[in-house]
Design a protein around this motif. Structure first.
Motif, PDB file in Angstrom:
ATOM      1  N   ASP A 241       0.831  -1.213   0.000  1.00 16.42           N
ATOM      2  CA  ASP A 241       0.000   0.000   0.000  1.00 16.42           C
ATOM      3  C   ASP A 241       0.861   1.256   0.000  1.00 16.42           C
ATOM      4  OD1 ASP A 241       0.833  -0.594   2.578  1.00 16.42           O
ATOM      5  OD2 ASP A 241      -0.814   0.506   3.498  1.00 16.42           O
TER       6      ASP A 241
ATOM      7  N   VAL B 106      -6.638  -6.864  -2.168  1.00 23.80           N
ATOM      8  CA  VAL B 106      -7.727  -7.191  -3.090  1.00 23.80           C
ATOM      9  C   VAL B 106      -7.258  -7.001  -4.535  1.00 23.80           C
ATOM     10  CG1 VAL B 106     -10.026  -6.518  -3.856  1.00 23.80           C
ATOM     11  CG2 VAL B 106      -9.503  -6.602  -1.412  1.00 23.80           C
TER      12      VAL B 106
ATOM     13  N   ASP C 111       3.342  -7.054   0.972  1.00 25.28           N
ATOM     14  CA  ASP C 111       3.392  -6.414   2.282  1.00 25.28           C
ATOM     15  C   ASP C 111       2.409  -7.153   3.191  1.00 25.28           C
ATOM     16  OD1 ASP C 111       3.915  -4.478   4.218  1.00 25.28           O
ATOM     17  OD2 ASP C 111       2.392  -3.093   3.491  1.00 25.28           O
TER      18      ASP C 111
ATOM     19  N   ASN D  42       0.853  -5.474   6.315  1.00 26.06           N
ATOM     20  CA  ASN D  42      -0.150  -4.508   6.769  1.00 26.06           C
ATOM     21  C   ASN D  42      -0.667  -3.682   5.599  1.00 26.06           C
ATOM     22  OD1 ASN D  42      -0.480  -4.530   9.737  1.00 26.06           O
ATOM     23  ND2 ASN D  42       1.754  -4.433   9.615  1.00 26.06           N
TER      24      ASN D  42
ATOM     25  N   PRO E 249      -4.550  -2.079   3.710  1.00 28.34           N
ATOM     26  CA  PRO E 249      -6.005  -1.965   3.825  1.00 28.34           C
ATOM     27  C   PRO E 249      -6.691  -3.001   2.930  1.00 28.34           C
ATOM     28  CG  PRO E 249      -5.126  -0.164   2.502  1.00 28.34           C
ATOM     29  CD  PRO E 249      -3.951  -0.951   3.012  1.00 28.34           C
ATOM     30  N   ASN E 250      -7.963  -3.186   3.161  1.00 24.70           N
ATOM     31  CA  ASN E 250      -8.842  -4.056   2.364  1.00 24.70           C
ATOM     32  C   ASN E 250      -8.540  -5.551   2.507  1.00 24.70           C
ATOM     33  OD1 ASN E 250     -10.132  -1.774   1.437  1.00 24.70           O
ATOM     34  ND2 ASN E 250      -8.705  -1.557  -0.256  1.00 24.70           N
ATOM     35  N   MET E 251      -7.298  -5.940   2.264  1.00 23.95           N
ATOM     36  CA  MET E 251      -6.927  -7.332   2.516  1.00 23.95           C
ATOM     37  C   MET E 251      -5.449  -7.318   2.844  1.00 23.95           C
ATOM     38  SD  MET E 251      -6.729 -10.586  -0.040  1.00 23.95           S
ATOM     39  CE  MET E 251      -8.442 -10.915  -0.329  1.00 23.95           C
TER      40      MET E 251
ATOM     41  N   GLU F 264     -11.306   0.070  12.172  1.00 21.17           N
ATOM     42  CA  GLU F 264     -10.652   0.413  10.922  1.00 21.17           C
ATOM     43  C   GLU F 264      -9.927   1.767  11.046  1.00 21.17           C
ATOM     44  OE1 GLU F 264      -9.562  -1.218   8.524  1.00 21.17           O
ATOM     45  OE2 GLU F 264      -8.840   0.555   7.446  1.00 21.17           O
TER      46      GLU F 264
ATOM     47  N   PHE G 211      -2.566   3.118  12.453  1.00 21.55           N
ATOM     48  CA  PHE G 211      -1.406   2.232  12.589  1.00 21.55           C
ATOM     49  C   PHE G 211      -0.666   2.125  11.257  1.00 21.55           C
ATOM     50  CE2 PHE G 211       0.451  -1.935  11.930  1.00 21.55           C
ATOM     51  CZ  PHE G 211       1.290  -2.074  13.027  1.00 21.55           C
ATOM     52  N   ARG G 212      -1.430   1.890  10.192  1.00 27.55           N
ATOM     53  CA  ARG G 212      -0.800   1.697   8.885  1.00 27.55           C
ATOM     54  C   ARG G 212      -0.044   2.946   8.434  1.00 27.55           C
ATOM     55  NH1 ARG G 212      -5.442  -1.021   7.224  1.00 27.55           N
ATOM     56  NH2 ARG G 212      -6.148   0.910   6.300  1.00 27.55           N
TER      57      ARG G 212
ATOM     58  N   HIS H  52       3.134   2.944  10.217  1.00 27.86           N
ATOM     59  CA  HIS H  52       3.869   1.781   9.732  1.00 27.86           C
ATOM     60  C   HIS H  52       4.482   2.059   8.345  1.00 27.86           C
ATOM     61  CE1 HIS H  52       4.738  -2.493   9.418  1.00 27.86           C
ATOM     62  NE2 HIS H  52       4.261  -2.452   8.181  1.00 27.86           N
TER      63      HIS H  52
ATOM     64  N   ARG I 254      -4.456  -1.083  18.799  1.00 30.72           N
ATOM     65  CA  ARG I 254      -5.135  -1.837  17.750  1.00 30.72           C
ATOM     66  C   ARG I 254      -5.571  -3.213  18.271  1.00 30.72           C
ATOM     67  NH1 ARG I 254      -2.461  -3.726  12.095  1.00 30.72           N
ATOM     68  NH2 ARG I 254      -0.968  -4.669  13.501  1.00 30.72           N
TER      69      ARG I 254
ATOM     70  N   VAL J  18     -12.728 -11.317  -0.190  1.00 29.11           N
ATOM     71  CA  VAL J  18     -12.570 -10.369  -1.286  1.00 29.11           C
ATOM     72  C   VAL J  18     -13.796  -9.475  -1.378  1.00 29.11           C
ATOM     73  CG1 VAL J  18     -12.379 -10.127  -3.782  1.00 29.11           C
ATOM     74  CG2 VAL J  18     -11.028 -11.857  -2.589  1.00 29.11           C
TER      75      VAL J  18
ATOM     76  N   GLY K  57     -13.938  -6.994   1.306  1.00 25.19           N
ATOM     77  CA  GLY K  57     -12.964  -5.959   1.002  1.00 25.19           C
ATOM     78  C   GLY K  57     -13.522  -4.961   0.015  1.00 25.19           C
TER      79      GLY K  57
ATOM     80  N   GLU L 246     -16.041  -2.603   1.528  1.00 24.49           N
ATOM     81  CA  GLU L 246     -15.462  -1.566   2.381  1.00 24.49           C
ATOM     82  C   GLU L 246     -14.794  -0.476   1.561  1.00 24.49           C
ATOM     83  OE1 GLU L 246     -12.786  -3.324   5.180  1.00 24.49           O
ATOM     84  OE2 GLU L 246     -14.383  -4.646   5.875  1.00 24.49           O
ATOM     85  N   ARG L 247     -14.541  -0.802   0.321  1.00 22.13           N
ATOM     86  CA  ARG L 247     -13.743   0.133  -0.450  1.00 22.13           C
ATOM     87  C   ARG L 247     -14.540   1.246  -1.108  1.00 22.13           C
ATOM     88  NH1 ARG L 247      -9.284  -1.687  -4.373  1.00 22.13           N
ATOM     89  NH2 ARG L 247     -10.925  -2.971  -5.248  1.00 22.13           N
TER      90      ARG L 247
END
Lengths: 124, 716
Positions: free
Chosen positions: A10, A36, A53, A55, A57-59, B37, B43-44, B47, B76, B298, B301, B304-305
């Motif tokens: 990501d 995804v 990777d 971490n 988002p989404n998957m 989320e 966090f992401r 990261h 988290r 999937v 996912g 959520e997108r």
């Protein structure tokens, strides 16, 4: 035949770095922004090796591994996990999930190329 | 620029976005309206910054991000509950992370003195005792490359080295995970001389063959100079996926290198066929449910997108080229329209309709292109909450920031150039605007002051307001200071609005002691200059006891302007509509001479200085030219209202701004130029500069103020 790499991350920065290093090594490198998209791209144009990777988002990366390993075809394509985690239990977790190997960020250009060669059988 | 550098730039660009989403997520957590989320995204963000920073060896950034990430990981994982104190630490850490990113971008190698303090605060969250700094760094950089650098080792001529006996029996999982024994052995062969003997003893008859059970095994002899750890590293990824033993042979067994390697390759080729098939069968049954599950994932996912829309990153130069081309298109359109008009065709003539369609299309295209450069003010506003926090901390006040209209979009350049003035005004609002908590309680207010920051679109402009609910301006004090600093004559009598306007004078500062916040040598005059440079204006309003409000109005775009087309001494010029209050054609009795050459006009009982634009720009009219009688009443920043004398007013239209700088250098009173429909070039005037020009030559800059008060007036 040129080795085809699919890099899933990501972070734009990491994607570009991986693509550059792979390109310099003479590999083709396709990119995906998240799990995804990565799985979709994987099935559109199956690569010789996946670098993902964890971490995302989404998957996340584990999801990517599960989706590929659980797929009907190309399920044994080597999958390398690109991670900042070096803790043994996290490596074990990646292995249990079905990862072929892992590369710890920040990665060394030569090391990542050698790992890709190692799991794909490509020779320099 | 090297690829490495461009990726480095990309990293900082991306970090900027990540810091924004970090701030956004933390703000949501702060308001309590977050979910898992949100925390994941926070966090992401940290990261990803850490990951990228590592790639560029930005060690200070990595070390801090690592610790920050640890805390967020706890949050988290619901192992650490969030309370006000922890949120505060997280927000400050985010601020500090932004500082470190900025320092890294500027290649500032120095250690940030605050890092230790923030690391300690993060450690407190983790409930651990603060470790010494060195330990932190060690932990972060402990992840040395775990792969063997095969290039360094190279194929070894293993005559002097050790030899190993390796037994290797892959489990099905090894194949499932994408490994290939042949490749492993090929890697091993790179370490030295290797022979591999397949052990087929466990291989059952074909009828009884079960790929789910390990049956193929190898015994490998390896003679190498490499350490045992290097040999083990070859099998690192397959640990637990095979039966493996590596035993160092006690006596070295010299071997015929070439022959043995060849046989290894032969084995490798031989085993390739089973590898492809082995995992397929046992996995078939297990494979189905896994597939179903992953499909469900999937879909989830995808659902959520719905949030972020797909975007396209485009080089800014390309957008600017497009904007220029559209500018030409608008000019071309108005030229054609003018030509057609000159033909005096019937209004229902085809060509007239087509030209009108063309005009509308050109306008649509122009708006669409401008929208490309438009950006929401949200990131800018988000940065301000940090400014409020810091300003409140260092002044001992409590303050919160409330923002409205974050989605309002403004030209990219405006967003960028507004950062500094806005920062300054926000600091001012906290530092000078808000009272101390005690003072607020005494005044019957909430001890926590509020700064309101809002953005809104209003009639082709963006209005940004900065309002505090503080004590309001102390006008008596302002006037006193202005007098002391000789900014106004001691006997000048000023209206409230004029006193407020004193704040914008260069060198004005109301702080009795220079605080380390607002007193950074920047005054509101700098703010106003920055805003004016963007074609905008600042106004101030204040009510005693209720607060002060600054209003910044800015044009939506820097490329087009609504202007009044006028003629001055035979030259066609454009005056921005935003500056014009009204057009007047006064009678002779309304105009008066002041001194020998200055004139004033009385408008509804108010005396306003008249400025001859032609004279201001150095034009001379022919001797027999009739005295111009058309006045444009304009509101200027410094001089209040002025009446600009022009010869004729043509019409009002939208013009495309063309910069002058490259061709002309700075021309006082002229801000830019444009090309009109008939191909004529017209200068765009800057009424503020024209008014200032005139005043600069006058002896007393406050003559205007006195005139406005209707006092000491000398009417010729």
């Amino acid at each position: 035949m040129t080795i085809k790499v699919l890099a899933i991350d990501d972070s734009r920065t990491i994607r570009s770095l991986v693509q550059k290093v792979m390109g310099d090594a003479g590999f083709d490198c396709a990119l995906a922004d998240d799990g995804v998209q990565g799985v979709a791209r994987f099935h559109e144009d199956p690569p010789d090796v996946v670098i993902t990777d964890i971490n995302m988002p989404n998957m996340d990366g584990y999801g990517v591994i599960a989706a590929i390993r659980g797929g009907a075809i190309h399920r044994n394509v080597p999958i390398l996990v690109l991670t900042t985690e070096s803790a043994p239990h996290l490596k074990a977790k990646a292995r249990e999930a079905g990862a072929t190997g892992w590369i710890v960020k920040p990665f060394d250009d030569a090391a990542i190329v050698s790992v890709v060669r190692r799991v794909t059988g490509a020779r320099a | 620029m090297s690829v490495q550098n461009s990726i480095r730039d990309m990293f900082f660009e991306e970090s900027e976005e990540l810091l924004e989403s970090l701030a956004e997520g933390l703000a949501l957590m702060h308001s309590g309206s977050h979910n898992d989320e949100t925390v994941n995204a926070v966090f992401r963000a940290v990261h990803s910054i850490k990951g990228g920073a590592g790639a560029f060896k930005l060690s200070a950034l990595v070390a801090f991000a690592h610790r920050f990430e640890n805390v967020l990981d706890e949050v988290r994982g619901h192992r650490l509950g969030i309370d006000a104190e922890i949120l505060r630490t997280l927000q400050r850490s985010a601020d500090h992370l932004a500082d470190l990113v900025e320092a890294a971008r500027n290649r500032d190698e120095g250690e940030n003195p605050q890092t230790a303090e923030f690391l300690a605060a993060l450690n407190v969250c983790l409930g651990s005792t603060p470790e010494p700094g060195a330990a932190d760094v060690d932990e972060t950089f402990g992840f040395a490359a775990i792969t063997v650098d095969l290039d360094d080792l190279g194929p070894a001529e293993a005559t002097e080295g050790q030899s190993y006996t390796i037994t290797f029996c892959p489990h099905p999982g090894l194949y499932i995970n994408g490994h290939d024994p042949a490749l492993l052995m090929a890697t091993l062969a790179e370490l030295g001389a290797m022979t591999a003997t397949p052990d087929l003893s466990k291989l059952p008859d074909l009828a009884a063959f079960d790929a789910g059970k390990p049956s193929l095994a190898w015994t490998i002899q390896l003679a190498t100079e490499a350490e045992e750890s290097a040999v083990r590293d070859v099998f690192e990824f397959v640990e637990g996926l095979c039966d493996l033993s590596i035993v160092q042979n006690t006596a070295t067994q010299p071997a015929d290198t070439e022959e043995k390697v060849e046989s290894a390759v032969a084995v490798a080729i031989k085993v390739e066929a089973p590898i492809a098939e082995v995992p397929l069968q046992p996995e078939e049954a297990k494979g189905q449910p896994v597939l179903a599950k992953s499909d469900a994932e999937v879909d989830a996912g995808n659902a959520e997108r719905s949030g972020p829309k797909p975007t396209l990153r485009v080089d800014l130069d390309r957008v600017d080229r497009l904007i220029n081309a559209v500018g030409e298109l608008i000019i071309n359109q108005s030229m054609i329209a003018q030509r057609v008009q000159e033909l005096h065709l019937a209004t229902d003539a085809d060509v007239v309709n087509h030209v009108e369609d063309y005009r509308l299309l050109a306008r649509d295209i122009q708006e669409a292109v401008m929208a490309i450069r438009a950006q929401p003010v949200k990131p800018l506003f988000q940065r301000m909450s940090r400014i409020v926090r810091e300003a409140a901390d260092s002044t001992g006040k409590s303050a919160r920031l409330v923002t409205y209209g974050e989605g309002s979009e403004v030209d990219k350049t405006v967003v960028e150039r507004l950062a500094d003035p806005l920062t300054h005004m926000i600091r001012n609002a906290v530092d000078h605007g808000l009272e101390t908590p005690e003072g607020r309680i005494a005044a019957g207010k909430d001890p926590v002051g509020t700064i309101y920051l809002s953005a809104a679109h209003r009639s082709g402009a963006v209005i940004i307001t900065i309002r505090d609910d503080g004590a309001g301006l102390n006008r008596r004090k302002i006037l006193e200071i202005a007098r002391k600093k000789n900014l106004v004559p001691a006997d000048a009598e000023l209206s409230d609005a004029e006193i407020d306007a004193l704040l914008f004078l260069p060198g004005f500062s109301t702080a009795s002691t220079i605080s380390n916040l607002s007193g950074r040598g920047v005054g509101l005059d700098v703010v106003r200059n920055a805003v004016t440079a963007l074609g905008g204006r600042v106004a101030i309003a204040s009510t005693v006891g209720q607060g002060t409000e600054f209003t910044i109005s800015l044009p939506l775009t820097l490329a087009v302007l609504d202007g009044m087309v006028v003629s001055v001494a035979g030259q066609v010029m454009v005056i921005p509509i935003t500056a014009i209050l009204e057009t007047i054609r006064p009678g002779l009795d309304e105009m008066h001479m002041v001194g020998t050459s200055d004139r004033i006009i009385s408008v509804r009982g108010k005396f306003i200085p008249m400025i001859d634009v032609a004279r201001g720009l150095g034009f001379t009219r022919p001797p027999n030219h009739p005295e111009p009688r058309t006045l444009l009443l304009v509101e200027t920043e410094n001089q209040g209202q002025c009446a600009l004398i022009v010869d004729r007013v043509f019409d009002q239209r939208q013009v495309v701004i063309k910069g002058l700088d490259t061709n002309y250098g700075a021309v006082p009173g002229v801000s830019a130029a444009t090309v009109l429909g008939d191909g004529q070039i017209a200068l765009i005037l800057d009424p503020d500069a024209i008014a200032n020009n005139r005043v600069l030559s006058a002896a007393n800059p406050w003559a205007g103020a006195k005139l406005n008060e209707g006092k000491s007036l000398a009417v010729a």
